[in-house]
Enzyme design. Structure first.
Site, PDB file in Angstrom:
ATOM      1  N   HIS A  80       0.833  -1.212   0.000  1.00  0.00           N
ATOM      2  CA  HIS A  80       0.000   0.000   0.000  1.00  0.00           C
ATOM      3  C   HIS A  80       0.866   1.260   0.000  1.00  0.00           C
ATOM      4  O   HIS A  80       0.422   2.308  -0.441  1.00  0.00           O
ATOM      5  CB  HIS A  80      -0.964   0.002   1.198  1.00  0.00           C
ATOM      6  CG  HIS A  80      -0.272  -0.054   2.526  1.00  0.00           C
ATOM      7  ND1 HIS A  80       0.120  -1.239   3.103  1.00  0.00           N
ATOM      8  CD2 HIS A  80       0.116   0.923   3.390  1.00  0.00           C
ATOM      9  CE1 HIS A  80       0.710  -0.977   4.275  1.00  0.00           C
ATOM     10  NE2 HIS A  80       0.709   0.321   4.460  1.00  0.00           N
ATOM     11  N   GLY A 128       0.534  -6.122  -1.984  1.00  0.00           N
ATOM     12  CA  GLY A 128      -0.724  -5.479  -1.633  1.00  0.00           C
ATOM     13  C   GLY A 128      -1.404  -6.331  -0.574  1.00  0.00           C
ATOM     14  O   GLY A 128      -1.699  -5.846   0.517  1.00  0.00           O
ATOM     15  N   LEU A 130      -1.109  -8.154   2.365  1.00  0.00           N
ATOM     16  CA  LEU A 130      -0.002  -8.102   3.328  1.00  0.00           C
ATOM     17  C   LEU A 130       0.560  -9.496   3.594  1.00  0.00           C
ATOM     18  O   LEU A 130      -0.183 -10.478   3.670  1.00  0.00           O
ATOM     19  CB  LEU A 130      -0.463  -7.429   4.617  1.00  0.00           C
ATOM     20  CG  LEU A 130      -0.692  -5.917   4.452  1.00  0.00           C
ATOM     21  CD1 LEU A 130      -1.554  -5.367   5.592  1.00  0.00           C
ATOM     22  CD2 LEU A 130       0.634  -5.172   4.390  1.00  0.00           C
ATOM     23  N   SER A 398       2.739 -38.890  -0.234  1.00  0.00           N
ATOM     24  CA  SER A 398       1.338 -38.938  -0.657  1.00  0.00           C
ATOM     25  C   SER A 398       1.140 -38.290  -2.023  1.00  0.00           C
ATOM     26  O   SER A 398       0.368 -38.768  -2.848  1.00  0.00           O
ATOM     27  CB  SER A 398       0.451 -38.198   0.346  1.00  0.00           C
ATOM     28  OG  SER A 398       0.695 -38.653   1.648  1.00  0.00           O
ATOM     29  N   GLU A 425       1.651 -24.445   3.625  1.00  0.00           N
ATOM     30  CA  GLU A 425       1.217 -24.330   2.226  1.00  0.00           C
ATOM     31  C   GLU A 425       1.328 -22.911   1.680  1.00  0.00           C
ATOM     32  O   GLU A 425       1.739 -22.695   0.543  1.00  0.00           O
ATOM     33  CB  GLU A 425      -0.241 -24.810   2.072  1.00  0.00           C
ATOM     34  CG  GLU A 425      -0.453 -26.304   2.268  1.00  0.00           C
ATOM     35  CD  GLU A 425      -0.602 -26.695   3.739  1.00  0.00           C
ATOM     36  OE1 GLU A 425      -0.595 -25.792   4.609  1.00  0.00           O
ATOM     37  OE2 GLU A 425      -0.713 -27.902   4.025  1.00  0.00           O
ATOM     38  N   PHE A 451      -6.198 -28.797   0.528  1.00  0.00           N
ATOM     39  CA  PHE A 451      -5.309 -27.895   1.275  1.00  0.00           C
ATOM     40  C   PHE A 451      -4.794 -26.760   0.405  1.00  0.00           C
ATOM     41  O   PHE A 451      -4.168 -25.818   0.911  1.00  0.00           O
ATOM     42  CB  PHE A 451      -4.145 -28.666   1.899  1.00  0.00           C
ATOM     43  CG  PHE A 451      -4.598 -29.777   2.805  1.00  0.00           C
ATOM     44  CD1 PHE A 451      -5.688 -29.620   3.649  1.00  0.00           C
ATOM     45  CD2 PHE A 451      -3.944 -31.002   2.800  1.00  0.00           C
ATOM     46  CE1 PHE A 451      -6.123 -30.651   4.470  1.00  0.00           C
ATOM     47  CE2 PHE A 451      -4.366 -32.033   3.627  1.00  0.00           C
ATOM     48  CZ  PHE A 451      -5.462 -31.868   4.457  1.00  0.00           C
TER      49      PHE A 451
HETATM   50  C1  LIG Z   1      -4.150  -9.508   3.436  1.00  0.00           C
HETATM   51  C2  LIG Z   1      -4.527  -8.082   3.640  1.00  0.00           C
HETATM   52  N1  LIG Z   1      -5.492  -7.780   4.525  1.00  0.00           N
HETATM   53  C3  LIG Z   1      -5.872  -6.489   4.679  1.00  0.00           C
HETATM   54  C4  LIG Z   1      -5.310  -5.497   3.964  1.00  0.00           C
HETATM   55  C5  LIG Z   1      -5.790  -4.061   4.100  1.00  0.00           C
HETATM   56  N2  LIG Z   1      -4.757  -3.262   4.732  1.00  0.00           N
HETATM   57  C6  LIG Z   1      -3.967  -2.446   4.019  1.00  0.00           C
HETATM   58  S1  LIG Z   1      -2.756  -1.744   4.958  1.00  0.00           S
HETATM   59  C7  LIG Z   1      -3.340  -2.520   6.354  1.00  0.00           C
HETATM   60  C8  LIG Z   1      -2.628  -2.417   7.665  1.00  0.00           C
HETATM   61  C9  LIG Z   1      -1.832  -1.216   7.834  1.00  0.00           C
HETATM   62  O1  LIG Z   1      -0.875  -1.358   8.843  1.00  0.00           O
HETATM   63  P1  LIG Z   1       0.649  -1.450   8.499  1.00  0.00           P
HETATM   64  O2  LIG Z   1       0.913  -2.672   7.741  1.00  0.00           O
HETATM   65  O3  LIG Z   1       1.370  -1.268   9.765  1.00  0.00           O
HETATM   66  O4  LIG Z   1       0.909  -0.236   7.526  1.00  0.00           O
HETATM   67  P2  LIG Z   1       1.047   1.313   7.913  1.00  0.00           P
HETATM   68  O5  LIG Z   1      -0.140   1.696   8.735  1.00  0.00           O
HETATM   69  O6  LIG Z   1       2.296   1.446   8.653  1.00  0.00           O
HETATM   70  O7  LIG Z   1       1.040   2.019   6.599  1.00  0.00           O
HETATM   71  C10 LIG Z   1      -4.452  -3.293   6.058  1.00  0.00           C
HETATM   72  C11 LIG Z   1      -5.189  -4.062   7.074  1.00  0.00           C
HETATM   73  C12 LIG Z   1      -4.303  -5.857   3.053  1.00  0.00           C
HETATM   74  N3  LIG Z   1      -3.677  -4.979   2.294  1.00  0.00           N
HETATM   75  N4  LIG Z   1      -3.922  -7.159   2.915  1.00  0.00           N
END
Ligand SMILES: Cc1ncc(C[n+]2csc(CCOP(=O)(O)OP(=O)(O)O)c2C)c(N)n1
Length: 468
Positions: A80, A128, A130, A398, A425, A451
């Site tokens: 992000h 993207g 996380l 398996s 996985e 799985f």
């Molecule tokens: C798998 C996943 N779940 C949810 C999100 C939505 N999301 C974007 S950033 C974020 C969390 C932000 O915290 P951090 O990683 O500490 O970033 P910062 O606030 O420091 O920019 C979330 C939940 C995502 N990008 N990926």
């Protein structure tokens, strides 16, 4: 000595130009998000200093050839914060003009909301979701070590690079990163170096409300080298931490860097308000003032001195690349067969008629699909040998993923072409993505179909990234 960033002297006294360059990254992030009316300014502003030190002092890369095989890999796992990566790519001379920064998040631009490896030159992997980047980097580091074991000689360190990443609180909360960290620690991936943007903020607010474990101790327990940097704007400490990580050869490194999300913003720094929305024109003006930015500078301003300084990466990169080309020439002269194999693997060229070896199965006979898969793999590995790197999430027998003659890949046997992923996985599939993206190997993995639900987000990215 070469003038690659790796040989640059340690930072003793940060210069005004260092500060100005870091602030340029911050301002581009604020401006691009503001113009797009969406995006994430806070993370790039907080992590700009560590990214700057990494990219100008350590990262070995050639902006004019983003696919140079011996480049260091850099992953922005907290995808992000994409404007951080776009600003770095733009400033260091990749094919990403300022116009693309101005078109951040617009349809058809090379600067989508989250980095996409098949769209933007210099983006190593799509991030993207996380945690994916974290685990993908583990696969890249495994591929690097594997290829080094196969091809390097004493005089010819042909494969000789690091995998770096910036990971966030969110990355470290996700389960996939725990799987991958455990695997990386077990494998002893000494050339994997992650900088943790430890800003203690996520979307819902302070990480106190949901994430209170001792992260350094957790990583130490998983076999990582952990190093703390108390102040994310302390360039000397960041530089020293990266140097310490590079001199640690047996364990992956996590550098826990305490940062401030939205650094510089008088009203939003250290709050979730800086995370995922434009700061607003007024707050941007106040922030720029606080950062000492010229008050008359228009949006997207890149000071001339910063542009020149950051673009030195094209020169140092070209020199490092030319040195590597010369090394490759001597390697090719001394080991022509190995060089030919290396080139074929790196190009991803399959042997001609590779599919001629595939067995045919008579109709009317019944056979378990895993048995058929095992028979096919027998033939393919027979044909392509160690170019195929296989593995299973603890279901080797398996799922019949192991072929006679394949040795285990372990820290003590890094050239083995069979990975014991353990019951992980999700990390397995993401690591396979990392290997495919790194190049030089063709990964395959196996588990039971049911799985595969556990690895689906990584599989989705394989498709998005157009990886085999
Ligand atoms: C798998 C996943 N779940 C949810 C999100 C939505 N999301 C974007 S950033 C974020 C969390 C932000 O915290 P951090 O990683 O500490 O970033 P910062 O606030 O420091 O920019 C979330 C939940 C995502 N990008 N990926």
């Amino acid at each position: 000595m070469p003038t690659t960033p790796a040989s640059v002297e340690p930072i003793i006294e940060p210069s005004a130009l260092d500060r100005q360059s870091i602030n340029t990254i911050r301002c581009l992030a604020m401006d691009a998000v503001q113009r797009a009316e969406s995006g994430h300014p806070g993370m790039p502003m907080g992590a700009a200093a560590m990214a700057y030190v990494l990219w100008t002092r350590h990262l070995k890369h050639d902006p004019n050839d983003p696919s140079w095989v011996d480049r260091d890999r850099f992953i922005l796992s907290a995808g992000h914060g994409s404007m951080l990566l776009y600003a770095l790519l733009h400033l260091t001379g990749y094919d990403l003009p300022l116009e693309e920064i101005k078109n951040f998040r617009q349809w058809g631009s090379k600067t989508p909301g989250h980095p996409e490896s098949h769209i933007t030159p210099g983006v190593e992997t799509t991030t993207g979701p996380l945690g994916q980047g974290f685990a993908t980097g583990v696969g890249m580091a495994m591929a690097e070590r594997y290829l080094a074991a196969h091809f390097n000689t004493e005089e010819h360190p042909l494969v000789d690079h690091y995998t770096y990443g910036i990971v966030s609180d969110g990355d470290l909360m996700e389960g996939i990163s725990s799987e991958a960290a455990s695997l990386a620690g077990h494998q002893g991936l000494g050339r994997l170096i992650y900088l943790y943007d430890d800003n203690e903020i996520s979307i819902d607010g302070s990480t106190d409300i949901a994430f209170t474990e001792n992260v350094p101790q957790r990583f130490e327990a998983m076999g990582w080298h952990v190093h703390a940097v108390e102040d994310g704007n302390d360039l000397v400490a960041i530089d020293q931490a990266i140097r310490a990580a590079k001199s640690e050869t047996e364990r992956p490194s996590l550098l826990c860097v305490r940062t401030s999300i939205g650094y510089g913003s008088p009203n939003k720094q250290d709050t979730a308000a800086a995370h995922g929305a434009p700061l607003g024109e007024e707050e941007i003006a106040r922030t720029k003032e606080a950062l000492g930015w010229p008050s008359d500078a228009p949006a997207f301003h890149v000071p001339e001195a910063v542009a020149t300084h950051m673009r030195e990466a094209t020169q140092t990169g070209a020199e490092a690349h030319a040195q590597w080309d010369a090394l490759y020439d001597t390697y090719e002269a001394a080991h022509p067969d190995q060089a030919a194999t290396f080139a074929r693997w790196m190009n991803g060229t399959l042997p001609t008629d590779w599919d001629a070896v595939l067995p045919t199965f008579a109709t009317g006979t019944s056979r378990a699909t895993r048995a058929a898969s095992g028979t096919v793999l027998d033939h393919l590995v027979g044909e392509m040998g160690a170019y195929l790197v296989g593995g299973s999430a603890d279901l080797t027998g398996s799922n019949k993923t192991h072929v006679n003659g394949q040795a285990d890949m372990q820290a003590s046997t890094p050239g083995g072409s069979y990975v014991r992923y353990g019951v992980r996985e999700h990390a397995m599939a993401a690591a396979a993505n990392g290997m495919a993206l790194h190049g030089g190997v063709r990964p395959y993995v196996g588990t039971f179909l049911i799985f595969s639900d556990y690895l689906r987000p990584a599989l989705r990215l394989s498709g998005l990234m157009e990886q085999p």
